[in-house]
Write an enzyme that holds these catalytic residues in place. Structure first.
Site, PDB file in Angstrom:
ATOM      1  CE1 TYR A 232       0.150  -5.069   7.739  1.00  0.00           C
ATOM      2  CE2 TYR A 232      -0.966  -3.222   8.258  1.00  0.00           C
ATOM      3  CZ  TYR A 232      -1.047  -4.580   7.460  1.00  0.00           C
ATOM      4  OH  TYR A 232      -2.010  -4.937   6.668  1.00  0.00           O
TER       5      TYR A 232
ATOM      6  CG  HIS B 117      -2.063  -1.064   1.092  1.00  0.00           C
ATOM      7  ND1 HIS B 117      -3.305  -0.878   0.520  1.00  0.00           N
ATOM      8  CD2 HIS B 117      -1.971  -2.476   1.281  1.00  0.00           C
ATOM      9  CE1 HIS B 117      -4.033  -1.886   0.494  1.00  0.00           C
ATOM     10  NE2 HIS B 117      -3.276  -2.951   0.781  1.00  0.00           N
TER      11      HIS B 117
END
Ligand code: HEM
Length: 326
Positions: A317, A52
Protein backbone atom coordinates in the site's frame (compact mmCIF):
# COMPACT_ATOMS: atom_id res chain seq x y z
CA UNK A 1 1.61 4.78 14.79
CA UNK A 2 1.49 8.55 15.21
CA UNK A 3 0.32 10.78 12.39
CA UNK A 4 3.69 12.61 12.47
CA UNK A 5 5.64 9.35 11.93
CA UNK A 6 3.33 8.39 9.09
CA UNK A 7 3.72 11.81 7.45
CA UNK A 8 7.53 11.41 7.45
CA UNK A 9 7.25 7.87 6.05
CA UNK A 10 4.91 8.95 3.27
CA UNK A 11 7.03 11.99 2.39
CA UNK A 12 10.08 9.70 2.02
CA UNK A 13 8.14 7.24 -0.12
CA UNK A 14 6.68 10.00 -2.28
CA UNK A 15 10.23 11.15 -3.04
CA UNK A 16 11.19 7.69 -4.35
CA UNK A 17 11.28 7.40 -8.15
CA UNK A 18 8.21 5.73 -9.67
CA UNK A 19 8.30 3.33 -12.60
CA UNK A 20 6.92 5.01 -15.70
CA UNK A 21 5.65 1.74 -17.15
CA UNK A 22 4.71 -1.54 -15.49
CA UNK A 23 7.83 -3.71 -15.29
CA UNK A 24 7.96 -7.10 -17.02
CA UNK A 25 6.76 -10.11 -15.03
CA UNK A 26 8.92 -10.96 -11.99
CA UNK A 27 8.81 -14.14 -9.96
CA UNK A 28 9.51 -12.56 -6.57
CA UNK A 29 6.37 -11.12 -5.03
CA UNK A 30 7.81 -7.91 -3.63
CA UNK A 31 5.53 -4.88 -3.10
CA UNK A 32 6.62 -3.09 -6.30
CA UNK A 33 6.06 -6.25 -8.38
CA UNK A 34 2.56 -6.58 -6.93
CA UNK A 35 1.69 -2.96 -7.77
CA UNK A 36 3.13 -3.43 -11.28
CA UNK A 37 1.01 -6.57 -11.71
CA UNK A 38 -2.14 -4.77 -10.51
CA UNK A 39 -1.36 -2.00 -13.03
CA UNK A 40 -0.88 -4.60 -15.78
CA UNK A 41 -4.39 -5.97 -15.14
CA UNK A 42 -6.27 -2.73 -14.46
CA UNK A 43 -4.15 -0.06 -16.16
CA UNK A 44 -2.10 2.62 -14.45
CA UNK A 45 -4.25 5.56 -13.41
CA UNK A 46 -2.20 8.58 -12.38
CA UNK A 47 -2.86 9.86 -8.88
CA UNK A 48 -5.07 6.89 -8.03
CA UNK A 49 -4.80 3.74 -5.91
CA UNK A 50 -3.54 0.60 -7.67
CA UNK A 51 -6.44 -1.31 -6.09
CA UNK A 52 -9.83 -0.33 -4.66
CA UNK A 53 -9.49 2.68 -6.94
CA UNK A 54 -13.19 3.55 -7.16
CA UNK A 55 -14.44 4.81 -3.82
CA UNK A 56 -15.28 7.72 -1.57
CA UNK A 57 -14.55 9.04 1.90
CA UNK A 58 -16.87 9.19 4.92
CA UNK A 59 -16.69 10.07 8.62
CA UNK A 60 -18.27 9.07 11.90
CA UNK A 61 -17.32 7.43 15.18
CA UNK A 62 -16.82 4.14 17.00
CA UNK A 63 -18.10 3.22 20.48
CA UNK A 64 -17.15 -0.12 22.10
CA UNK A 65 -19.40 -2.48 24.08
CA UNK A 66 -18.50 -3.41 27.68
CA UNK A 67 -17.68 -6.93 26.46
CA UNK A 68 -14.99 -5.57 24.10
CA UNK A 69 -12.83 -4.45 27.02
CA UNK A 70 -12.94 -7.96 28.49
CA UNK A 71 -11.36 -9.33 25.29
CA UNK A 72 -8.84 -6.59 24.44
CA UNK A 73 -6.93 -3.86 26.22
CA UNK A 74 -6.77 -1.80 22.97
CA UNK A 75 -7.76 1.78 23.91
CA UNK A 76 -10.74 2.06 21.56
CA UNK A 77 -12.08 -1.31 22.79
CA UNK A 78 -11.55 -0.78 26.50
CA UNK A 79 -12.37 2.93 27.02
CA UNK A 80 -15.81 4.30 26.35
CA UNK A 81 -15.35 6.66 23.40
CA UNK A 82 -16.90 7.60 21.07
CA UNK A 83 -13.72 7.58 18.97
CA UNK A 84 -13.68 9.69 15.78
CA UNK A 85 -13.47 7.69 12.54
CA UNK A 86 -12.59 8.49 8.93
CA UNK A 87 -13.47 5.75 6.44
CA UNK A 88 -13.57 4.90 2.77
CA UNK A 89 -16.00 2.66 0.87
CA UNK A 90 -14.64 1.21 -2.37
CA UNK A 91 -15.02 -1.33 -5.16
CA UNK A 92 -12.36 -4.04 -5.43
CA UNK A 93 -9.80 -3.95 -8.25
CA UNK A 94 -7.96 -1.12 -9.92
CA UNK A 95 -10.64 0.08 -12.34
CA UNK A 96 -11.53 3.69 -11.40
CA UNK A 97 -14.99 3.14 -12.93
CA UNK A 98 -15.62 -0.36 -11.48
CA UNK A 99 -19.44 -0.65 -11.62
CA UNK A 100 -21.30 -0.76 -8.31
CA UNK A 101 -23.56 -3.36 -9.93
CA UNK A 102 -20.85 -6.01 -10.39
CA UNK A 103 -21.65 -9.16 -8.42
CA UNK A 104 -18.29 -10.96 -8.60
CA UNK A 105 -16.34 -8.09 -7.08
CA UNK A 106 -15.69 -7.29 -3.46
CA UNK A 107 -16.61 -4.00 -1.85
CA UNK A 108 -14.13 -2.53 0.63
CA UNK A 109 -14.43 -0.57 3.86
CA UNK A 110 -11.29 0.91 5.39
CA UNK A 111 -11.24 3.01 8.56
CA UNK A 112 -8.87 5.08 10.65
CA UNK A 113 -9.93 5.21 14.31
CA UNK A 114 -8.54 8.34 15.97
CA UNK A 115 -7.04 7.35 19.34
CA UNK A 116 -6.08 10.90 20.36
CA UNK A 117 -2.63 12.48 20.82
CA UNK A 118 -1.96 12.05 17.10
CA UNK A 119 -2.38 8.25 17.22
CA UNK A 120 -4.68 6.14 15.12
CA UNK A 121 -5.38 2.50 14.33
CA UNK A 122 -6.78 1.12 11.08
CA UNK A 123 -9.02 -1.68 9.80
CA UNK A 124 -9.17 -2.60 6.09
CA UNK A 125 -11.97 -5.03 5.22
CA UNK A 126 -13.84 -6.53 2.26
CA UNK A 127 -17.28 -8.02 1.59
CA UNK A 128 -16.04 -11.61 1.47
CA UNK A 129 -14.57 -13.64 4.34
CA UNK A 130 -11.72 -14.92 2.13
CA UNK A 131 -9.03 -13.48 -0.16
CA UNK A 132 -8.26 -14.77 -3.69
CA UNK A 133 -4.77 -16.10 -2.97
CA UNK A 134 -3.11 -17.80 -0.01
CA UNK A 135 0.29 -16.10 -0.46
CA UNK A 136 1.77 -13.00 -2.14
CA UNK A 137 3.50 -15.31 -4.65
CA UNK A 138 0.18 -16.89 -5.62
CA UNK A 139 -1.47 -13.46 -5.87
CA UNK A 140 1.33 -12.23 -8.15
CA UNK A 141 1.02 -15.36 -10.29
CA UNK A 142 -2.77 -14.89 -10.48
CA UNK A 143 -2.46 -11.23 -11.53
CA UNK A 144 0.19 -12.02 -14.15
CA UNK A 145 -1.91 -14.89 -15.49
CA UNK A 146 -5.01 -12.67 -15.74
CA UNK A 147 -2.94 -9.95 -17.44
CA UNK A 148 -1.91 -12.49 -20.10
CA UNK A 149 -5.64 -12.71 -21.12
CA UNK A 150 -4.93 -16.33 -22.06
CA UNK A 151 -8.12 -18.18 -21.07
CA UNK A 152 -6.46 -21.59 -21.02
CA UNK A 153 -3.74 -20.34 -18.67
CA UNK A 154 -6.30 -18.62 -16.42
CA UNK A 155 -8.41 -21.80 -16.23
CA UNK A 156 -5.27 -23.81 -15.50
CA UNK A 157 -4.35 -21.44 -12.65
CA UNK A 158 -7.73 -21.91 -10.96
CA UNK A 159 -7.63 -25.68 -11.51
CA UNK A 160 -4.21 -25.86 -9.86
CA UNK A 161 -5.18 -23.47 -7.03
CA UNK A 162 -8.78 -24.30 -6.05
CA UNK A 163 -8.57 -22.14 -2.90
CA UNK A 164 -8.45 -19.13 -5.27
CA UNK A 165 -11.96 -19.95 -6.53
CA UNK A 166 -13.57 -19.56 -3.08
CA UNK A 167 -13.96 -15.78 -3.08
CA UNK A 168 -15.76 -15.63 -6.42
CA UNK A 169 -17.98 -18.58 -5.44
CA UNK A 170 -18.88 -16.80 -2.19
CA UNK A 171 -19.71 -13.54 -3.97
CA UNK A 172 -21.71 -15.02 -6.83
CA UNK A 173 -23.82 -17.08 -4.40
CA UNK A 174 -25.06 -13.77 -2.98
CA UNK A 175 -26.90 -10.78 -4.46
CA UNK A 176 -25.29 -7.46 -5.36
CA UNK A 177 -25.45 -5.42 -2.12
CA UNK A 178 -28.24 -2.81 -2.40
CA UNK A 179 -26.01 -0.30 -0.61
CA UNK A 180 -22.57 -0.01 0.95
CA UNK A 181 -24.67 0.09 4.17
CA UNK A 182 -26.40 -3.28 3.67
CA UNK A 183 -23.56 -5.76 3.50
CA UNK A 184 -21.07 -7.28 5.95
CA UNK A 185 -17.36 -6.49 5.73
CA UNK A 186 -14.75 -9.05 6.84
CA UNK A 187 -11.21 -8.61 8.14
CA UNK A 188 -10.26 -11.91 6.39
CA UNK A 189 -7.01 -12.43 8.37
CA UNK A 190 -6.83 -13.88 11.90
CA UNK A 191 -6.03 -11.42 14.69
CA UNK A 192 -5.10 -12.11 18.33
CA UNK A 193 -6.74 -10.04 21.06
CA UNK A 194 -5.04 -9.69 24.46
CA UNK A 195 -6.84 -8.37 27.55
CA UNK A 196 -5.41 -6.72 30.68
CA UNK A 197 -5.02 -10.17 32.35
CA UNK A 198 -2.87 -11.33 29.44
CA UNK A 199 -5.57 -13.71 28.14
CA UNK A 200 -5.16 -14.19 24.37
CA UNK A 201 -7.95 -15.13 21.91
CA UNK A 202 -7.76 -15.61 18.15
CA UNK A 203 -10.56 -13.84 16.28
CA UNK A 204 -11.73 -12.71 12.86
CA UNK A 205 -13.42 -9.33 12.40
CA UNK A 206 -16.82 -8.84 10.80
CA UNK A 207 -18.75 -5.59 10.49
CA UNK A 208 -22.46 -6.49 10.50
CA UNK A 209 -24.81 -3.89 8.96
CA UNK A 210 -27.50 -2.56 11.33
CA UNK A 211 -29.77 -2.04 8.30
CA UNK A 212 -29.57 -5.78 7.59
CA UNK A 213 -28.04 -7.70 4.67
CA UNK A 214 -30.06 -6.41 1.73
CA UNK A 215 -29.30 -7.27 -1.88
CA UNK A 216 -30.69 -6.51 -5.32
CA UNK A 217 -32.24 -9.02 -7.68
CA UNK A 218 -30.24 -9.41 -10.90
CA UNK A 219 -33.02 -7.42 -12.67
CA UNK A 220 -32.81 -4.59 -10.12
CA UNK A 221 -29.01 -4.52 -10.40
CA UNK A 222 -29.28 -4.18 -14.19
CA UNK A 223 -31.54 -1.13 -13.80
CA UNK A 224 -29.05 0.74 -11.54
CA UNK A 225 -26.49 3.30 -12.68
CA UNK A 226 -22.89 2.01 -12.44
CA UNK A 227 -22.15 4.64 -9.80
CA UNK A 228 -25.33 4.42 -7.70
CA UNK A 229 -23.74 3.73 -4.28
CA UNK A 230 -22.62 7.29 -3.54
CA UNK A 231 -26.00 9.00 -4.18
CA UNK A 232 -27.72 6.12 -2.36
CA UNK A 233 -25.52 6.58 0.71
CA UNK A 234 -25.88 10.38 0.60
CA UNK A 235 -29.67 9.99 0.69
CA UNK A 236 -29.46 7.40 3.48
CA UNK A 237 -27.17 9.60 5.60
CA UNK A 238 -29.63 12.51 5.26
CA UNK A 239 -32.13 10.35 7.19
CA UNK A 240 -29.75 9.22 9.95
CA UNK A 241 -26.44 7.50 10.71
CA UNK A 242 -25.29 4.39 8.85
CA UNK A 243 -24.27 1.82 11.46
CA UNK A 244 -22.44 -1.48 11.73
CA UNK A 245 -21.78 -3.77 14.72
CA UNK A 246 -18.10 -4.63 14.97
CA UNK A 247 -18.12 -8.35 15.74
CA UNK A 248 -15.26 -10.58 16.85
CA UNK A 249 -15.74 -14.18 15.69
CA UNK A 250 -13.99 -16.33 18.31
CA UNK A 251 -11.66 -18.95 16.86
CA UNK A 252 -11.16 -22.44 18.27
CA UNK A 253 -7.99 -24.55 18.53
CA UNK A 254 -7.20 -25.97 15.10
CA UNK A 255 -8.77 -23.09 13.13
CA UNK A 256 -6.53 -21.84 10.30
CA UNK A 257 -4.64 -18.72 11.44
CA UNK A 258 -2.26 -17.98 8.56
CA UNK A 259 -4.31 -18.71 5.44
CA UNK A 260 -6.53 -15.85 4.18
CA UNK A 261 -8.32 -18.24 1.78
CA UNK A 262 -9.52 -20.50 4.63
CA UNK A 263 -13.04 -20.23 6.07
CA UNK A 264 -13.72 -21.00 9.72
CA UNK A 265 -16.69 -23.24 10.55
CA UNK A 266 -20.00 -21.30 10.54
CA UNK A 267 -20.81 -22.16 14.19
CA UNK A 268 -18.00 -20.01 15.65
CA UNK A 269 -19.28 -17.68 18.39
CA UNK A 270 -19.64 -13.96 17.52
CA UNK A 271 -19.11 -11.27 20.19
CA UNK A 272 -20.42 -7.71 19.67
CA UNK A 273 -17.45 -5.39 20.21
CA UNK A 274 -18.92 -1.99 19.38
CA UNK A 275 -20.88 0.23 17.02
CA UNK A 276 -19.33 1.92 14.00
CA UNK A 277 -21.52 4.84 13.02
CA UNK A 278 -21.10 7.00 9.90
CA UNK A 279 -22.72 10.42 9.94
CA UNK A 280 -21.64 12.19 6.73
CA UNK A 281 -19.48 12.09 3.62
CA UNK A 282 -15.93 13.42 4.05
CA UNK A 283 -13.71 15.23 1.54
CA UNK A 284 -11.90 12.54 -0.52
CA UNK A 285 -8.62 14.43 0.00
CA UNK A 286 -8.74 13.38 3.68
CA UNK A 287 -8.78 9.68 2.71
CA UNK A 288 -6.23 10.13 -0.08
CA UNK A 289 -3.61 11.85 2.13
CA UNK A 290 -2.16 8.54 3.33
CA UNK A 291 -2.92 4.82 3.38
CA UNK A 292 -5.36 2.78 5.39
CA UNK A 293 -2.78 0.39 6.79
CA UNK A 294 -3.94 -3.08 7.87
CA UNK A 295 -0.76 -3.43 9.99
CA UNK A 296 -1.38 -0.17 11.89
CA UNK A 297 -2.54 -1.94 15.06
CA UNK A 298 -2.35 -1.12 18.78
CA UNK A 299 -1.37 -2.97 21.93
CA UNK A 300 -4.17 -5.50 22.56
CA UNK A 301 -4.58 -6.46 18.86
CA UNK A 302 -1.96 -8.42 16.88
CA UNK A 303 -1.93 -9.43 13.24
CA UNK A 304 -1.04 -12.98 12.11
CA UNK A 305 2.71 -13.70 12.33
CA UNK A 306 2.95 -16.15 9.43
CA UNK A 307 0.31 -14.94 6.96
CA UNK A 308 2.39 -13.70 4.01
CA UNK A 309 -0.55 -11.84 2.51
CA UNK A 310 -1.04 -9.86 5.72
CA UNK A 311 2.71 -9.12 5.95
CA UNK A 312 3.00 -7.76 2.41
CA UNK A 313 -0.11 -5.57 2.40
CA UNK A 314 1.30 -2.61 4.33
CA UNK A 315 4.50 -2.18 2.25
CA UNK A 316 2.51 -2.71 -0.96
CA UNK A 317 0.00 0.00 0.00
CA UNK A 318 2.98 2.29 0.71
CA UNK A 319 4.33 1.70 -2.84
CA UNK A 320 0.88 2.42 -4.30
CA UNK A 321 0.74 5.57 -2.16
CA UNK A 322 4.22 6.72 -3.17
CA UNK A 323 3.27 6.46 -6.86
CA UNK A 324 -0.14 8.10 -6.54
CA UNK A 325 1.32 10.94 -4.45
CA UNK A 326 3.82 11.91 -7.21
C1 HEM B 1 -1.16 -9.55 -1.42
C2 HEM B 1 -2.41 -9.14 -1.23
C3 HEM B 1 -2.88 -7.74 -1.48
C4 HEM B 1 -2.35 -6.76 -2.27
C5 HEM B 1 -1.11 -6.84 -3.16
C6 HEM B 1 -3.20 -5.59 -2.14
C7 HEM B 1 -2.97 -4.39 -2.77
C8 HEM B 1 -3.65 -3.21 -2.51
C9 HEM B 1 -3.25 -1.90 -2.96
C10 HEM B 1 -2.04 -1.60 -3.84
C11 HEM B 1 -4.15 -1.02 -2.49
C12 HEM B 1 -4.15 0.51 -2.68
C13 HEM B 1 -3.40 1.16 -1.50
C14 HEM B 1 -3.34 2.66 -1.57
O1 HEM B 1 -2.90 3.23 -2.59
O2 HEM B 1 -3.73 3.30 -0.57
C15 HEM B 1 -5.13 -1.76 -1.73
C16 HEM B 1 -6.23 -1.21 -1.11
C17 HEM B 1 -7.16 -1.96 -0.42
N1 HEM B 1 -7.10 -3.30 -0.11
FE1 HEM B 1 -5.66 -4.57 -0.67
N2 HEM B 1 -4.22 -5.87 -1.26
C18 HEM B 1 -4.07 -7.17 -0.85
C19 HEM B 1 -4.88 -7.86 0.04
C20 HEM B 1 -6.03 -7.37 0.58
C21 HEM B 1 -6.89 -8.06 1.49
C22 HEM B 1 -6.63 -9.47 2.04
C23 HEM B 1 -7.93 -7.22 1.79
C24 HEM B 1 -9.09 -7.44 2.72
C25 HEM B 1 -8.97 -8.00 3.90
C26 HEM B 1 -7.73 -5.98 1.05
C27 HEM B 1 -8.55 -4.88 1.09
C28 HEM B 1 -8.23 -3.64 0.57
C29 HEM B 1 -9.08 -2.47 0.71
C30 HEM B 1 -10.44 -2.39 1.38
C31 HEM B 1 -8.39 -1.41 0.10
C32 HEM B 1 -8.85 0.03 -0.05
C33 HEM B 1 -8.27 0.92 1.05
C34 HEM B 1 -8.65 2.36 0.81
O3 HEM B 1 -9.86 2.63 0.67
O4 HEM B 1 -7.75 3.20 0.78
N3 HEM B 1 -6.56 -6.11 0.35
N4 HEM B 1 -4.79 -3.09 -1.76
Amino acid sequence: MTLATRAVLFAALAAAPALAQPAPARADADPAALVDALNAVFGKHDGKRAAHTHGFCIKGSFAPTAEAGRLSKAPHLSAKGPWPVVGRFSMGGGNPAAPNTQKDNTRGLAIHIDLGDGNQTDMVMITAPVFVAKSPEKFLELLQTVASKDKAKIDAFFAANPESTRQKAWLTARPVPASYATTSYFGVHTFTLTNTDGVRRIIKWQLVPSAGEIGLTDEEAKSKAPDFYKPELTERLAKGPVEFTLTAILGEPGDAVDDPTALWPEERQPVAMGTLSFSALEDDAVCDAGIFDPANLVDGIEGPANDGVFQIRSPTYAVSFSRRAQ
